[in-house]
Design a protein around this motif. Sequence first.
Motif, PDB file in Angstrom:
ATOM      1  N   THR A  92      -7.310  -2.404  -2.800  1.00  0.00           N
ATOM      2  CA  THR A  92      -7.089  -3.807  -2.437  1.00  0.00           C
ATOM      3  C   THR A  92      -7.022  -4.006  -0.929  1.00  0.00           C
ATOM      4  O   THR A  92      -6.815  -3.052  -0.156  1.00  0.00           O
ATOM      5  CB  THR A  92      -5.793  -4.346  -3.063  1.00  0.00           C
ATOM      6  OG1 THR A  92      -4.667  -3.751  -2.391  1.00  0.00           O
ATOM      7  CG2 THR A  92      -5.730  -4.060  -4.553  1.00  0.00           C
ATOM      8  N   THR A  93      -7.155  -5.261  -0.531  1.00  0.00           N
ATOM      9  CA  THR A  93      -7.146  -5.612   0.890  1.00  0.00           C
ATOM     10  C   THR A  93      -5.809  -5.280   1.545  1.00  0.00           C
ATOM     11  O   THR A  93      -5.780  -4.741   2.656  1.00  0.00           O
ATOM     12  CB  THR A  93      -7.448  -7.107   1.065  1.00  0.00           C
ATOM     13  OG1 THR A  93      -6.573  -7.871   0.222  1.00  0.00           O
ATOM     14  CG2 THR A  93      -8.890  -7.421   0.696  1.00  0.00           C
ATOM     15  N   LEU A  94      -4.712  -5.602   0.891  1.00  0.00           N
ATOM     16  CA  LEU A  94      -3.413  -5.354   1.525  1.00  0.00           C
ATOM     17  C   LEU A  94      -3.070  -3.871   1.578  1.00  0.00           C
ATOM     18  O   LEU A  94      -2.358  -3.436   2.487  1.00  0.00           O
ATOM     19  CB  LEU A  94      -2.312  -6.145   0.819  1.00  0.00           C
ATOM     20  CG  LEU A  94      -2.400  -7.678   0.976  1.00  0.00           C
ATOM     21  CD1 LEU A  94      -1.130  -8.349   0.479  1.00  0.00           C
ATOM     22  CD2 LEU A  94      -2.668  -8.093   2.435  1.00  0.00           C
ATOM     23  N   GLU A  95      -3.581  -3.090   0.637  1.00  0.00           N
ATOM     24  CA  GLU A  95      -3.464  -1.631   0.760  1.00  0.00           C
ATOM     25  C   GLU A  95      -4.124  -1.174   2.056  1.00  0.00           C
ATOM     26  O   GLU A  95      -3.570  -0.374   2.813  1.00  0.00           O
ATOM     27  CB  GLU A  95      -4.160  -0.939  -0.411  1.00  0.00           C
ATOM     28  CG  GLU A  95      -3.357  -0.753  -1.669  1.00  0.00           C
ATOM     29  CD  GLU A  95      -4.146   0.082  -2.671  1.00  0.00           C
ATOM     30  OE1 GLU A  95      -4.190   1.312  -2.506  1.00  0.00           O
ATOM     31  OE2 GLU A  95      -4.735  -0.515  -3.600  1.00  0.00           O
ATOM     32  N   LEU A  96      -5.329  -1.671   2.293  1.00  0.00           N
ATOM     33  CA  LEU A  96      -6.070  -1.283   3.486  1.00  0.00           C
ATOM     34  C   LEU A  96      -5.351  -1.756   4.745  1.00  0.00           C
ATOM     35  O   LEU A  96      -5.293  -1.034   5.746  1.00  0.00           O
ATOM     36  CB  LEU A  96      -7.487  -1.854   3.433  1.00  0.00           C
ATOM     37  CG  LEU A  96      -8.397  -1.514   4.612  1.00  0.00           C
ATOM     38  CD1 LEU A  96      -8.527  -0.002   4.796  1.00  0.00           C
ATOM     39  CD2 LEU A  96      -9.779  -2.144   4.427  1.00  0.00           C
TER      40      LEU A  96
END
Length: 311
Positions: free
Chosen positions: A179-183
């Motif tokens: 996911t984007t927030l993981e990145l």
Amino acid sequence: MNEYTHRPVLLDQCIEALNIRHDGVYLDGTLGRAGHSREIARRLTTGRLLCVDRDQAALDAAWERLAPWQDRVTLVHSNFDQVDGILDRLSLPGVDGMLFDLGVSSPQLDDGSRGFSYMADAPLDMRMDREEGVTAADVVNTWSQEELRRIIAQYGEERYAPQIAGAIVRRRADKPIATTLELVEIIKSAMPGKALREKQHPAKRTFQAIRIAVNDELASVERLLRRAVPRLNRGGRLAVITFHSLEDRIVKTGLAEFARGCTCPPDFPVCVCGRTPDIKLVNKKPILPTEQEIEENPRARSAKLRVAEKL
């Protein structure tokens, strides 16, 4: 701000640059919210406007926005760098003007589910055309550390590219980054405290780099110029809006090459190459947004418009 009050970047300057004739044929290669297209279409009577976008969602929304002018509008699902193929399929040898706004459209950025935003949690996608191509997840999870470092440094102009690429590779060794927030968290973990305190979001440059790689954006701009200029009618205008230095450099260099004449050495008494310019540059320097436009639309801040006319 809804679609009908949305004002696209450098709108007045683009319309003036295209020098629109009421019976001409024009191509908007980056339809987006149709803001530029609406203003072109309303100036046509017997003319025709081709609206191109690689994002099917943009095309699906366009008919309502272009409803008053549907008799003179043709929608095309394609990438802008396929301009010659598009015109061939429509049996059009040339057009009287082309406009390309190379920025990511607001709906793509604002729709958190598309994976473009570092502010909303979503699957890592970032494809402008969701029917083809690699995703951001593919890039982050399968590209080598050196390739990740290269694109983050080159496309994102991120000074902490080596650290960010290393952090991505270490994290994905445990499990895929989904996911984007993981990145975002991985990017932040790789950056020093002073970088995290800067005004710009710490993930902005890396997300830009991955988006450019996913959509092959820079190579698309090079192909666009090679294919668009030959398909302009004499006197036709090409207008290109860029939003970062890498794109603008490609456009500036590409247009300058088409505008070159004789390439013979200066000491030759007569020209033997026979080369003549294909275009003339309408403005030597790029056209920039006004302070008022930047205040009303901060996304316009880095926009540059370059215009050329076919000889």
